[in-house]
Design a protein around this motif. Structure first.
Motif, PDB file in Angstrom:
ATOM      1  N   GLY A  82      12.358   9.905 -43.739  1.00  0.00           N
ATOM      2  CA  GLY A  82      12.786  10.559 -44.975  1.00  0.00           C
ATOM      3  C   GLY A  82      13.231  11.994 -44.750  1.00  0.00           C
ATOM      4  O   GLY A  82      14.259  12.435 -45.289  1.00  0.00           O
ATOM      5  N   ILE A  83      12.466  12.743 -43.955  1.00  0.00           N
ATOM      6  CA  ILE A  83      12.837  14.141 -43.705  1.00  0.00           C
ATOM      7  C   ILE A  83      14.149  14.217 -42.927  1.00  0.00           C
ATOM      8  O   ILE A  83      15.011  15.054 -43.226  1.00  0.00           O
ATOM      9  CB  ILE A  83      11.712  14.868 -42.945  1.00  0.00           C
ATOM     10  CG1 ILE A  83      10.429  14.880 -43.765  1.00  0.00           C
ATOM     11  CG2 ILE A  83      12.129  16.305 -42.635  1.00  0.00           C
ATOM     12  CD1 ILE A  83       9.231  15.490 -43.049  1.00  0.00           C
ATOM     13  N   VAL A  84      14.325  13.347 -41.934  1.00  0.00           N
ATOM     14  CA  VAL A  84      15.569  13.339 -41.150  1.00  0.00           C
ATOM     15  C   VAL A  84      16.767  13.042 -42.044  1.00  0.00           C
ATOM     16  O   VAL A  84      17.811  13.704 -41.955  1.00  0.00           O
ATOM     17  CB  VAL A  84      15.479  12.308 -40.004  1.00  0.00           C
ATOM     18  CG1 VAL A  84      16.837  12.121 -39.341  1.00  0.00           C
ATOM     19  CG2 VAL A  84      14.451  12.758 -38.964  1.00  0.00           C
ATOM     20  N   ILE A  85      16.624  12.056 -42.916  1.00  0.00           N
ATOM     21  CA  ILE A  85      17.715  11.705 -43.831  1.00  0.00           C
ATOM     22  C   ILE A  85      18.009  12.868 -44.781  1.00  0.00           C
ATOM     23  O   ILE A  85      19.169  13.193 -45.057  1.00  0.00           O
ATOM     24  CB  ILE A  85      17.366  10.430 -44.615  1.00  0.00           C
ATOM     25  CG1 ILE A  85      17.326   9.222 -43.666  1.00  0.00           C
ATOM     26  CG2 ILE A  85      18.374  10.180 -45.739  1.00  0.00           C
ATOM     27  CD1 ILE A  85      16.767   7.960 -44.296  1.00  0.00           C
ATOM     28  N   ALA A  86      16.949  13.515 -45.287  1.00  0.00           N
ATOM     29  CA  ALA A  86      17.143  14.660 -46.189  1.00  0.00           C
ATOM     30  C   ALA A  86      17.850  15.810 -45.479  1.00  0.00           C
ATOM     31  O   ALA A  86      18.709  16.488 -46.065  1.00  0.00           O
ATOM     32  CB  ALA A  86      15.794  15.118 -46.741  1.00  0.00           C
TER      33      ALA A  86
ATOM     34  N   THR B  14      21.442  17.357 -46.666  1.00  0.00           N
ATOM     35  CA  THR B  14      21.531  18.772 -47.029  1.00  0.00           C
ATOM     36  C   THR B  14      22.547  19.499 -46.152  1.00  0.00           C
ATOM     37  O   THR B  14      23.331  20.327 -46.639  1.00  0.00           O
ATOM     38  CB  THR B  14      20.145  19.425 -46.907  1.00  0.00           C
ATOM     39  OG1 THR B  14      19.194  18.695 -47.678  1.00  0.00           O
ATOM     40  CG2 THR B  14      20.183  20.865 -47.399  1.00  0.00           C
ATOM     41  N   ALA B  15      22.540  19.202 -44.846  1.00  0.00           N
ATOM     42  CA  ALA B  15      23.527  19.816 -43.951  1.00  0.00           C
ATOM     43  C   ALA B  15      24.942  19.406 -44.335  1.00  0.00           C
ATOM     44  O   ALA B  15      25.883  20.221 -44.281  1.00  0.00           O
ATOM     45  CB  ALA B  15      23.234  19.404 -42.509  1.00  0.00           C
TER      46      ALA B  15
ATOM     47  N   MET C 159      20.614  12.743 -49.823  1.00  0.00           N
ATOM     48  CA  MET C 159      19.453  13.605 -50.069  1.00  0.00           C
ATOM     49  C   MET C 159      18.427  12.899 -50.940  1.00  0.00           C
ATOM     50  O   MET C 159      17.215  13.039 -50.730  1.00  0.00           O
ATOM     51  CB  MET C 159      19.912  14.909 -50.723  1.00  0.00           C
ATOM     52  CG  MET C 159      20.721  15.808 -49.802  1.00  0.00           C
ATOM     53  SD  MET C 159      21.691  17.039 -50.716  1.00  0.00           S
ATOM     54  CE  MET C 159      20.408  17.887 -51.623  1.00  0.00           C
ATOM     55  N   GLY C 160      18.875  12.132 -51.936  1.00  0.00           N
ATOM     56  CA  GLY C 160      17.966  11.402 -52.806  1.00  0.00           C
ATOM     57  C   GLY C 160      17.178  10.348 -52.056  1.00  0.00           C
ATOM     58  O   GLY C 160      15.984  10.149 -52.302  1.00  0.00           O
ATOM     59  N   ILE C 161      17.843   9.662 -51.117  1.00  0.00           N
ATOM     60  CA  ILE C 161      17.140   8.676 -50.295  1.00  0.00           C
ATOM     61  C   ILE C 161      16.042   9.353 -49.486  1.00  0.00           C
ATOM     62  O   ILE C 161      14.893   8.893 -49.426  1.00  0.00           O
ATOM     63  CB  ILE C 161      18.127   7.945 -49.353  1.00  0.00           C
ATOM     64  CG1 ILE C 161      19.115   7.104 -50.164  1.00  0.00           C
ATOM     65  CG2 ILE C 161      17.366   7.069 -48.361  1.00  0.00           C
ATOM     66  CD1 ILE C 161      20.240   6.513 -49.338  1.00  0.00           C
ATOM     67  N   GLY C 162      16.386  10.474 -48.853  1.00  0.00           N
ATOM     68  CA  GLY C 162      15.409  11.185 -48.038  1.00  0.00           C
ATOM     69  C   GLY C 162      14.228  11.678 -48.852  1.00  0.00           C
ATOM     70  O   GLY C 162      13.061  11.456 -48.475  1.00  0.00           O
ATOM     71  N   ALA C 163      14.510  12.324 -49.985  1.00  0.00           N
ATOM     72  CA  ALA C 163      13.425  12.841 -50.821  1.00  0.00           C
ATOM     73  C   ALA C 163      12.573  11.708 -51.378  1.00  0.00           C
ATOM     74  O   ALA C 163      11.351  11.846 -51.520  1.00  0.00           O
ATOM     75  CB  ALA C 163      14.001  13.681 -51.963  1.00  0.00           C
TER      76      ALA C 163
END
Length: 481
Positions: free
Chosen positions: A331-335, A339-340, A362-366
């Motif tokens: 999740g953090i990697v996807i976020a 964001t980048a 970003m929604g998937i990651g969060a």
């Protein structure tokens, strides 16, 4: 029995949603509030920080109050105060009164929120029911902010930003009526309040945030900036010293004895520091660069919100198959990636597809991170520390958002000062701030990897040792073989 549990969960989630909404419901209205009450972009951050600083700074004291006075009692007192404060915010006619009443809202939230998670923990024993309850709770905590953006924008365009505060009044009254019927009072512990701990933590965090916001206006060499930052560091050091000696601390330091739990608190602090700040900068970009109205700026977050809520249904299967650690890291990697990607915005972009698709990522990651963060923050906690642990989870969330915004507003101001006063200059400053958000998320990932991996390696080594020792154990039992 199931109906009663459903009502308990509804009450807890409704209260938490109301509190989370108020951390963001005014964001899409900030340009209008600034024009009405004559606040600059930097000063507008205090509309958010007055709330979340009081909220995060007093959460631990609120948790302790629930332990001593009863969690249902503090839950009801907090809702009543929050209802009154919301009405006063809606009536504000000056920036000073607005900020004071927003801080009062934060105080009320601080005495309500620890009881929500503690009551959830007590009402739902560990197992499938608690997992489902935590999933819904985490979804509300994670996505409630973006729902507030949409609702706040709609109300600002159609009626007034003040209505976003007034709608809390009937909701609060309804909760006060039904709480005594469904929520049972918890056992009370004897003791006293750790006021020195509460004071040093609040003054420390407030001083640090004020120092960063002051730096955006007056620069890093300003005496008030340096003095505020120094005071913040000294007071937080004093807080740790006080808690290590207090007989009944608001933050039992034994909660940090577990590496994974400590990583969950710090990782959440950093992740929210980057994630929450986006809710401030993106609406500024949408309204002041792309020309969106308040409601349209709120609707622009639907890709983020919709996907994040959608992850609620996938989380139980993902956690069962891969475990909290792998889901959290993914999740953090996807976020970070989303964001980048979003940080590449400029004055020439279009909302679709340049912002639409990054917001989905970003929604998937969060959507993947908040449930593991919450579960890891309270797993293995003794019943006597349930309130303190839930307070730390929420304190990390709120103070992370406040500190992240305070730091990134200095990035925004630095780039906007050196850019021309145009849409292109504003877009460049927002882009740099979003890149700063990605840096916060990357720091969160580093914390999780550094603090979790040694524990995972030790477990694997222990498992290998157990396998290797098994034949030797059998030989010692039966030497003839």
């Amino acid at each position: 029995m199931q109906h009663a549990k459903n009502m308990i969960l509804t009450i807890i989630v409704a209260c938490q949603l109301m509190i989370i909404l108020d951390s963001s419901i005014m964001v899409t209205a900030l340009p209008e509030i600034g024009r009405t009450l004559h606040l600059t972009t930097t000063n507008l951050t205090w509309v958010q920080n007055a709330y979340i600083l009081a909220f995060g700074g007093l959460l631990l004291l609120g948790a302790r109050a629930g332990d001593i006075l009863g969690r249902r009692r503090m839950f009801s007192i907090g809702i009543a105060l929050f209802t009154v404060a919301s009405m006063l915010v809606g009536l504000a006619q000056s920036s000073e009164f607005l900020l004071i009443t927003r801080a009062l809202q934060g105080v009320a939230a601080a005495f309500t929120t620890p009881s929500t998670l503690a009551l959830l923990t007590v009402s739902f024993p560990e197992g499938p029911d608690r997992a489902k309850a935590l999933a819904l709770y985490s979804a509300v905590v994670g996505a409630g902010g973006s729902v507030g953006l949409i609702l706040g924008g709609l109300l600002t365009d159609l009626v007034s930003w003040r209505l976003g505060m007034f709608i809390n009044v009937p909701i609060g009254i309804l909760l006060l009526i039904i709480v005594p019927r469904y929520l049972k009072e918890t056992d009370r512990s004897t003791g006293r309040f750790d006021l020195p701990g509460a004071i040093t933590s609040v003054v420390g965090m407030t001083s640090l945030v004020f120092g960063f916001v002051r730096a955006a206006d007056a620069g890093w060499s300003d005496a008030v900036t340096l003095g505020s930052l120094a005071l913040g560091i000294v007071m937080l050091a004093a807080f740790i010293a006080v808690e290590s000696r207090a007989k009944q601390p608001i933050t039992p330091l034994r909660l940090f004895s577990d590496r994974r739990r400590t990583a969950a608190y710090l990782g959440r602090f950093l992740f929210v520091g980057g994630n929450f700040s986006l809710f401030f900068f993106i609406p500024q970009f949408l309204q002041n660069v792309l020309g969106f109205g308040s409601f349209a700026a709120g609707l622009a977050f639907l890709p983020f919100t919709g996907v994040m809520f959608g992850m609620l249904y996938a989380m139980p299967r993902l956690l069962a198959r891969f475990g909290s650690f792998k889901v959290l890291v993914a999740g953090i990697v996807i976020a970070i990636a989303g964001t980048a990607w979003l940080s590449r915005i400029s004055a020439d972009v279009h909302y679709f597809p340049d912002m639409f698709f990054p917001l989905i990522v970003m929604g998937i990651g969060a959507g993947l991170v908040f449930q593991p963060f919450t579960a890891l923050g309270i797993t293995g906690v003794e019943p006597r520390d349930a309130g303190a642990a839930s307070g730390l989870v929420n304190a990390a969330h709120q103070t992370g958002g406040s500190m992240g915004l305070a730091i990134l507003i200095t990035v925004f101001d630095a780039f906007s000062r050196h850019a021309e006063a145009s849409k292109a200059g504003l877009a460049h400053a927002v882009s740099a701030s979003i890149l700063g958000s990605a840096a916060f998320l990357t720091a969160s990932l580093a914390v999780i990897l550094i603090w979790f991996l040694p524990t995972a390696r030790k477990k694997r080594a222990s498992a290998r040792d157990a396998v290797n020792e098994a034949p030797k154990a059998r030989e010692s039992v039966n030497p003839a073989t």
